[in-house]
Scaffold this motif. Structure first.
Motif, PDB file in Angstrom:
ATOM      1  N   ASP A 139       0.796  -1.299   0.033  1.00 19.36           N
ATOM      2  CA  ASP A 139      -0.110   0.010   0.098  1.00 19.36           C
ATOM      3  C   ASP A 139       0.801   1.253   0.042  1.00 19.36           C
ATOM      4  O   ASP A 139       0.531   2.294  -0.562  1.00 19.36           O
ATOM      5  CB  ASP A 139      -0.901   0.095   1.324  1.00 19.36           C
ATOM      6  N   HIS A 140       1.979   1.331   0.756  1.00 15.56           N
ATOM      7  CA  HIS A 140       2.656   2.638   0.839  1.00 15.56           C
ATOM      8  C   HIS A 140       3.575   2.719  -0.453  1.00 15.56           C
ATOM      9  O   HIS A 140       3.581   4.071  -1.042  1.00 15.56           O
ATOM     10  CB  HIS A 140       3.792   2.394   2.038  1.00 15.56           C
ATOM     11  N   LEU A 141       3.825   1.702  -1.170  1.00 16.00           N
ATOM     12  CA  LEU A 141       4.588   1.840  -2.168  1.00 16.00           C
ATOM     13  C   LEU A 141       3.706   2.220  -3.210  1.00 16.00           C
ATOM     14  O   LEU A 141       4.016   3.192  -4.255  1.00 16.00           O
ATOM     15  CB  LEU A 141       5.046   0.269  -2.731  1.00 16.00           C
ATOM     16  N   LEU A 142       2.402   1.818  -3.539  1.00 15.52           N
ATOM     17  CA  LEU A 142       1.406   2.104  -4.353  1.00 15.52           C
ATOM     18  C   LEU A 142       1.189   3.794  -4.293  1.00 15.52           C
ATOM     19  O   LEU A 142       0.867   4.538  -5.064  1.00 15.52           O
ATOM     20  CB  LEU A 142       0.039   1.424  -4.343  1.00 15.52           C
ATOM     21  N   GLY A 143       1.283   3.964  -3.002  1.00 15.97           N
ATOM     22  CA  GLY A 143       1.021   5.653  -2.695  1.00 15.97           C
ATOM     23  C   GLY A 143       2.126   6.494  -3.214  1.00 15.97           C
ATOM     24  O   GLY A 143       1.835   7.410  -3.824  1.00 15.97           O
TER      25      GLY A 143
END
Length: 190
Positions: A139-143
């Motif tokens: 999720d953080h990478l996708l952000g």
């Protein structure tokens, strides 16, 4: 189909990571998809390979000589290619793979994923790249990917080429239906 899987040489803290790696390996075998991976017996990569082999599938490992010497190579693979270094490992995995999937992992996983994804953007291949975003691991990478788009460093079509799914079945289905966009700097890309 041969799917290169990038994932951790560790297990992570949550038991769910091992469970999703095992489920993904089992699903690959049940679909008749061969595994291409880093050749190790450790961590999630060992779990995926064990599950593929237990399911009657084939597992092809590619490991640098230095890691094989440390006795990290998986002993029961269909085939193990020993190469000189990490650069040759990635190149060989690219040659063998029809698609790339990243499960949870660390910097090595990110390196492998980003190189395959970059090669796709540049048109060096038209193979799908995917994240198995189990338990929101990415999720953080996708952000950050969204941030790259918003700041003008990544065209939306290249962000969209990265397949993101939470379940093994959905990943495989998306890999099979993938259509590559025009490569960066091609006359069709604009």
């Amino acid at each position: 189909m041969n799917v290169a899987v990038f994932c951790g040489s560790g297990f992570g803290h949550a038991p769910g990571y091992q469970q999703i790696a095992e489920a993904f390996g089992r699903h690959l075998a049940s679909e008749g998809i061969d595994l291409v991976f880093g050749g190790g017996k450790v961590g999630l990569m060992g779990v995926v390979a064990d599950a593929v082999l237990a399911g009657g599938g084939r597992a092809y490992g590619v490991i640098p000589e230095s890691l094989r010497e440390r006795e990290l190579a998986h002993p029961g693979l269909t085939r193990l290619d020993v190469v000189a270094d990490m650069h040759q490992r990635k190149a060989r995995m690219n040659e063998l793979a029809d698609a790339f999937v990243a499960l949870p992992g660390g910097p090595g996983t990110m390196d492998e994923l980003f190189e395959a994804w970059t090669w796709a953007q540049l048109g060096y291949h038209q193979k799908p790249c995917a994240l198995l975003n189990a338990y929101g691991y990415y999720d953080h990478l996708l952000g950050f990917v969204d941030h790259m788009v918003n700041e003008g460093f990544l065209a939306p079509r290249y962000a969209e080429m990265l397949i993101v799914e939470k379940e093994p079945e959905a990943v495989v289905k998306a890999l099979r239906s993938y259509q590559a966009p025009a490569s960066k700097w091609s006359s069709q890309a604009e």
